[in-house]
Design an enzyme around this catalytic site. Structure first.
Site, PDB file in Angstrom:
ATOM      1  N   SER A 193     -21.250 -13.343  14.958  1.00 10.58           N
ATOM      2  CA  SER A 193     -20.805 -12.282  13.660  1.00 10.58           C
ATOM      3  C   SER A 193     -21.694 -12.756  12.475  1.00 10.58           C
ATOM      4  O   SER A 193     -20.846 -14.050  12.518  1.00 10.58           O
ATOM      5  CB  SER A 193     -19.361 -12.411  14.590  1.00 10.58           C
ATOM      6  OG  SER A 193     -18.654 -11.559  13.618  1.00 10.58           O
TER       7      SER A 193
ATOM      8  N   LYS B 218     -16.905   9.949   9.642  1.00  6.52           N
ATOM      9  CA  LYS B 218     -16.950   9.558   7.619  1.00  6.52           C
ATOM     10  C   LYS B 218     -18.474  10.461   7.389  1.00  6.52           C
ATOM     11  O   LYS B 218     -17.539  11.533   7.234  1.00  6.52           O
ATOM     12  CB  LYS B 218     -17.266   7.965   7.593  1.00  6.52           C
ATOM     13  CG  LYS B 218     -16.807   6.701   8.112  1.00  6.52           C
ATOM     14  CD  LYS B 218     -17.020   5.534   8.128  1.00  6.52           C
ATOM     15  CE  LYS B 218     -15.345   4.981   8.393  1.00  6.52           C
ATOM     16  NZ  LYS B 218     -15.015   4.957   9.233  1.00  6.52           N
TER      17      LYS B 218
ATOM     18  N   ARG C 198       0.550  -1.244  -0.372  1.00 11.60           N
ATOM     19  CA  ARG C 198       0.413   0.257   0.057  1.00 11.60           C
ATOM     20  C   ARG C 198       0.872   1.121  -0.305  1.00 11.60           C
ATOM     21  O   ARG C 198       1.696   1.027   0.599  1.00 11.60           O
ATOM     22  CB  ARG C 198      -0.930   0.015   1.496  1.00 11.60           C
ATOM     23  CG  ARG C 198      -2.183  -1.162   0.933  1.00 11.60           C
ATOM     24  CD  ARG C 198      -2.957  -1.258   2.253  1.00 11.60           C
ATOM     25  NE  ARG C 198      -4.029  -2.030   2.104  1.00 11.60           N
ATOM     26  CZ  ARG C 198      -4.499  -2.174   2.570  1.00 11.60           C
ATOM     27  NH1 ARG C 198      -4.934  -1.338   3.699  1.00 11.60           N
ATOM     28  NH2 ARG C 198      -5.287  -3.450   3.160  1.00 11.60           N
TER      29      ARG C 198
ATOM     30  N   SER D 185     -19.377  -1.766   4.020  1.00 14.71           N
ATOM     31  CA  SER D 185     -18.549  -1.051   3.537  1.00 14.71           C
ATOM     32  C   SER D 185     -17.839  -1.245   1.616  1.00 14.71           C
ATOM     33  O   SER D 185     -17.544  -0.387   0.759  1.00 14.71           O
ATOM     34  CB  SER D 185     -17.453   0.295   4.021  1.00 14.71           C
ATOM     35  OG  SER D 185     -16.663  -0.974   4.509  1.00 14.71           O
TER      36      SER D 185
END
Length: 403
Positions: free
Chosen positions: A136, A247, A21, A188
């Protein structure tokens, strides 16, 4: 062992896989979002940001900036300590009241980030409730996974948004054992949305707590920006709502909202809260101003949804493979880590468009993608430029077109 060679070899592995990255060195400019300056080896250029999580452009809103300037002059820079030791500023208290009002809950608790809010709440609650088991969703965020892991509670993973599988797990546990169902509203990376009502119906049926992460929804859904749970009329049924201020609200910080007893419990026992320094008062004031603003400006949410829908349509018409998304997220499939980074680099270097490549482990191998997040401030001209640019890059790199 040669430690430095170990570090270097692991970085080399990432570069070989195309997963290394590289940060885009950006300089945001007040009043010009989504434009920004990009500092690079050859100099500085203006680019258009298409992957910001400042979904509503609130980081540039003069109302937010004025509130922050005022409180910096009034209170100074930092808060001066943890919340327990001199670091509870009046603006923290006001912000928590604003958040409780946003979600129509008894209380809210402010933490340093959304990641820390998930980590602290999930680890604290599930560690301290005897014999608790956490169910979860398989696509939950890293912060939720880490919180559950650190709780050391028993856990079950349910197939993403699969109600039948969730009920199968809940029924196997029974109604007597303490349990929590943890899930997100907007996911997302894919842009899909959880069936919140149906999940809460199962929680009620099997006597389970619900933990709903709304970080990619607060400010953007519901008449007042309370999230998808508000939009769907389910907000009062959720045990713990978690959100972010970084955000749609354009600042930084995280929080949980729910009953007074639950928030006080996490405040009193949560290590991530107890031992962390407080957010600066100006940050709290800016976040509060942003929440107040978005509560009153639903037209921004309508414009936001229109921009997202328009971009999906424009991409589809151009033969660009948009993944199914029912939210404001516009994910475009590449399917190869090296090509994904190359497409991102070309869009920046040739066309002045910044969109970050999303590779493993954020998404599964073979599903690498570019993730576009149109905002109310992206113009038709911005969109024209983007569509023409991505068509050029797609054709030159020989990337897969839409089926």
């Amino acid at each position: 062992m040669d430690y430095q060679k170990f570090f270097e070899s692991k970085i080399s592995d990432l570069k070989t896989e195309g997963r290394y990255r590289v940060f885009a060195d950006l300089e945001r400019q007040v009043g010009k979002f989504p434009k920004a300056k990009n500092h690079y080896e050859g100099g500085v250029r203006e680019i258009t940001v298409w992957c910001s999580n400042d979904y509503m452009g609130q980081g540039q809103n003069p109302v937010v900036l004025d509130a922050m300037h005022e409180v910096i002059d009034q209170c100074g820079a930092g808060a001066g300590g943890t919340r327990n030791i001199s670091g509870t500023n009046h603006y923290h208290v006001l912000l928590e009241e604003e958040l409780a009002d946003l979600h129509q809950t008894q209380a809210a608790l402010l933490l340093g980030s959304g990641w820390m809010a998930n980590m602290t709440a999930l680890s604290t609650i599930n560690a301290m409730i005897p014999d608790c088991v956490v169910i979860s969703d398989s696509k939950n965020h890293n912060s939720m996974i880490e919180g559950i892991r650190h709780s050391k509670a028993d856990k079950k993973i349910w197939k993403h948004n699969d109600l039948a599988h969730l009920e199968e797990i809940l029924s196997s546990i029974g109604t007597d054992r303490p349990k929590m169902v943890a899930f997100e509203s907007v996911y997302s990376m894919d842009g899909d949305i959880a069936p919140i009502k149906e999940i809460l119906d199962l929680c009620d049926k099997y006597n389970a707590m619900s933990f709903l992460d709304e970080v990619h929804a607060v400010g953007m859904y519901g008449k007042r920006g309370g999230g998808v749970a508000e939009r769907d009329g389910q907000m009062d049924r959720v045990t713990i709502i978690q959100g972010t201020l970084a955000k749609a609200f354009g600042v930084v910080g995280g929080y949980i909202a729910g009953t007074s007893a639950m928030c006080d419990f996490v405040r009193s026992y949560g290590a991530g809260f107890i031992f962390s320094s407080s957010l600066p008062p100006a940050i709290a004031a800016g976040a509060r101003a942003s929440i107040q603003y978005l509560k009153e400006h639903n037209e921004l949410r309508e414009r936001h949804q229109e921009r997202a829908a328009t971009l999906k349509r424009r991409f589809t018409e151009a033969g660009i493979p948009v993944l199914p998304s029912v939210s404001h997220i516009v994910p475009v499939l590449v399917g190869d880590a090296v090509l994904c980074k190359q497409a991102s680099d070309d869009l920046m270097e040739i066309h002045g468009i910044y969109v970050q490549p999303i590779n493993y482990p954020t998404v599964d191998r073979g599903t690498e993608r570019l993730r576009f997040t149109p905002t109310p401030l992206h113009s038709d001209a911005d969109m024209d430029h983007l569509v023409n640019a991505i068509k050029e890059v797609w054709g030159r790199l020989g990337l897969k077109a839409a089926a």
